[in-house]
Design an enzyme around this catalytic site. Structure first.
Site, PDB file in Angstrom:
ATOM      1  N   CYS A 251       1.091  -1.185  -0.152  1.00 38.52           N
ATOM      2  CA  CYS A 251      -0.032  -0.034  -0.130  1.00 38.52           C
ATOM      3  C   CYS A 251       0.843   1.139   0.090  1.00 38.52           C
ATOM      4  CB  CYS A 251      -1.051   0.017   1.401  1.00 38.52           C
ATOM      5  SG  CYS A 251      -1.695  -1.384   1.530  1.00 38.52           S
TER       6      CYS A 251
HETATM    7  N1  GLN Z   1      -1.632  -6.496   4.212  1.00 38.50           N
HETATM    8  C1  GLN Z   1      -2.182  -5.336   4.097  1.00 38.50           C
HETATM    9  C2  GLN Z   1      -3.462  -5.413   3.317  1.00 38.50           C
HETATM   10  O1  GLN Z   1      -3.762  -6.439   2.883  1.00 38.50           O
HETATM   11  C3  GLN Z   1      -1.439  -4.372   3.598  1.00 38.50           C
HETATM   12  C4  GLN Z   1      -1.361  -4.337   2.075  1.00 38.50           C
HETATM   13  C5  GLN Z   1      -0.291  -3.371   1.441  1.00 38.50           C
HETATM   14  O2  GLN Z   1       0.697  -2.949   2.214  1.00 38.50           O
HETATM   15  N2  GLN Z   1      -0.504  -3.381   0.499  1.00 38.50           N
HETATM   16  O3  GLN Z   1      -4.308  -4.371   3.181  1.00 38.50           O
END
Ligand code: GLN
Length: 241
Positions: A2
């Site tokens: 993210c």
């Molecule tokens: N694991 C978290 C999620 O699924 C954060 C994912 C991310 O950092 N892309 O939202």
């Protein structure tokens, strides 16, 4: 993974924080520049901000930020001196509904995680007893466990960075993962850096923490891996995890 950001400083509109910068979080949702895992952040988004009460306002959607005309219309009208915002690229096997989009919140706290717990099921079994149990910690996503571990520490009196650090250490002892996270409580913001970059932009009017710089300001600086940072009225404090 993210993209996310936290801000503390002179009041700014959500538009100026999230949409207006030349490489804004808004743009990072479809064109992140430094993302090492995943290519777009289209699995929902969220913004949490503080106004004239202790608990933040939190706005989330399961859809890509660029498809939400309602957010685009409210963002120029809302000003805040403290906020956390995130655009999501869901980890496989996690929920895709709104409840799994950061920022997570309870009481006066906001939390956002960038990364992945390598063994979420084992960590949950091992650490469940020391995790807070509130609606946002029950979301079907690994990040909710990291939030639950930080929240339990904050509720027990830990400082913002201290709670993030304790949560990250607990998961490092039970499977590990990429555990970089941002948090806010209305008067301070904090980050823990574990395996995913966090950048800081210290400015005269405010400080931003982000997964990648949102403009070409030369003041952006990458924080050390395995460190924690807290920004509050007394300035910026960095320490090793
Ligand atoms: N694991 C978290 C999620 O699924 C954060 C994912 C991310 O950092 N892309 O939202």
């Amino acid at each position: 993974m993210c993209r996310h950001l936290a801000y503390l400083g002179a009041p700014r509109t959500l538009e100026s924080l999230v949409v207006a910068p030349s490489h804004s979080l808004y743009e990072q949702s479809w064109a992140p520049a430094r993302q090492r895992h995943g290519t777009v952040n289209a699995d929902g988004f969220g913004v949490g901000w503080y106004v004239d009460r202790v608990a933040p306002v939190r706005y989330r959607r399961a859809q890509p930020i660029w498809t939400d005309a309602s957010f685009a219309s409210l963002a120029p009208t809302v000003s805040t001196s403290c906020a956390v915002a995130a655009v999501r690229s869901a980890t496989p096997g996690t929920s895709l509904d709104e409840s799994a989009a950061a920022p997570f919140t309870h009481g006066r706290w906001l939390f956002s995680h960038n990364g992945r717990l390598h063994d979420w099921a084992t960590a949950r079994k091992a650490l469940g007893a020391e995790a807070a149990d509130v609606p946002d910690t029950r979301a079907g996503v690994d990040s909710a466990l990291l939030f639950a571990l930080a929240l339990a520490r904050w509720q027990a009196g830990a400082g913002l960075a201290e709670g993030l650090a304790g949560a990250a250490r607990a998961v490092l002892d039970h499977g590990g993962g990429r555990l970089s996270a941002l948090a806010a409580d209305g008067e301070s913001i904090a980050a823990v850096v574990v395996g995913e970059p966090v950048y800081v932009l210290p400015g005269a009017d405010g400080v931003a923490l982000a997964a990648e710089p949102h403009d070409d300001d030369p003041g952006w600086r990458e924080l050390a891996d395995l460190s924690v940072v807290q920004v509050d009225g007394s300035g910026l404090t960095e320490s090793p995890l």
